[in-house]
Design an enzyme around this catalytic site. Structure first.
Site, PDB file in Angstrom:
ATOM      1  N   CYS A 194       0.836  -1.206   0.000  1.00 19.29           N
ATOM      2  CA  CYS A 194       0.000   0.000   0.000  1.00 19.29           C
ATOM      3  C   CYS A 194       0.876   1.264   0.000  1.00 19.29           C
ATOM      4  CB  CYS A 194      -0.916  -0.069   1.227  1.00 19.29           C
ATOM      5  SG  CYS A 194      -1.557   1.493   1.833  1.00 19.29           S
ATOM      6  N   CYS A 203       0.287   3.910   2.661  1.00 19.61           N
ATOM      7  CA  CYS A 203       0.757   3.409   3.966  1.00 19.61           C
ATOM      8  C   CYS A 203       2.245   3.684   4.122  1.00 19.61           C
ATOM      9  CB  CYS A 203       0.536   1.904   4.105  1.00 19.61           C
ATOM     10  SG  CYS A 203      -1.188   1.400   4.035  1.00 19.61           S
TER      11      CYS A 203
END
Ligand code: ZN
Length: 148
Positions: A69, A72
């Site tokens: 991600c 993230c």
């Protein structure tokens, strides 16, 4: 007035009690000697997450993330910055939802990154999406109860 606060050691899982006015003084785990509030972000396993989120009086903020991600990974240094500046006030931890998919299902995570703030043994607030350090700190301060 100083209160006795429950705080789970994120290294060994032992539940400690620490006086609220001493949280800034670097309390250590009575079992393994690890520092309980050192401003570092810890990677949790599901058992430790479960225990700390259901036990701790001290605010615990968990970043549900995954290596694939992008947002993230972008947020990771910001999360660390916030952890450092809130050392002695709140604890910051991460859980890898790719390694532990059941944990994010159980927490009903719909998108990552997602932050969940736990305090006094329950979820207090959650926030989805990447945020800069300042917004993370504001979120924790706005939603957590003052503990000293
Ligand atoms: Zn310990």
């Amino acid at each position: 007035m100083s209160q006795s606060l429950k705080i789970t050691c994120l290294e060994c899982g032992a539940v400690n009690r620490a006086p609220s006015d001493k949280l800034g003084a670097g309390p250590k785990c009575g079992t393994c000697g690890a520092r309980l509030m050192d401003g570092k972000v810890r990677e949790l396993d599901p058992a430790t997450l479960q225990k700390a989120s259901k036990t701790d009086d001290v605010p615990l903020i968990v970043d549900y993330w995954a290596p694939w991600c992008g947002p993230c990974r972008m947020m990771a240094p910001e999360f660390q910055k916030a952890a450092q500046s809130m050392s002695g006030v709140a604890r910051f931890a991460k859980i890898n939802t790719e390694d532990f998919p059941k944990v994010s299902m159980k927490a009903n995570i719909r998108g990552i990154p997602a932050l969940i703030l736990y305090q006094k043994g329950r979820e207090v607030a959650r926030q989805a999406g990447a945020m800069p350090a300042k917004s993370i700190e504001d979120f924790v301060r706005a939603k957590s109860q003052t503990i000293s």
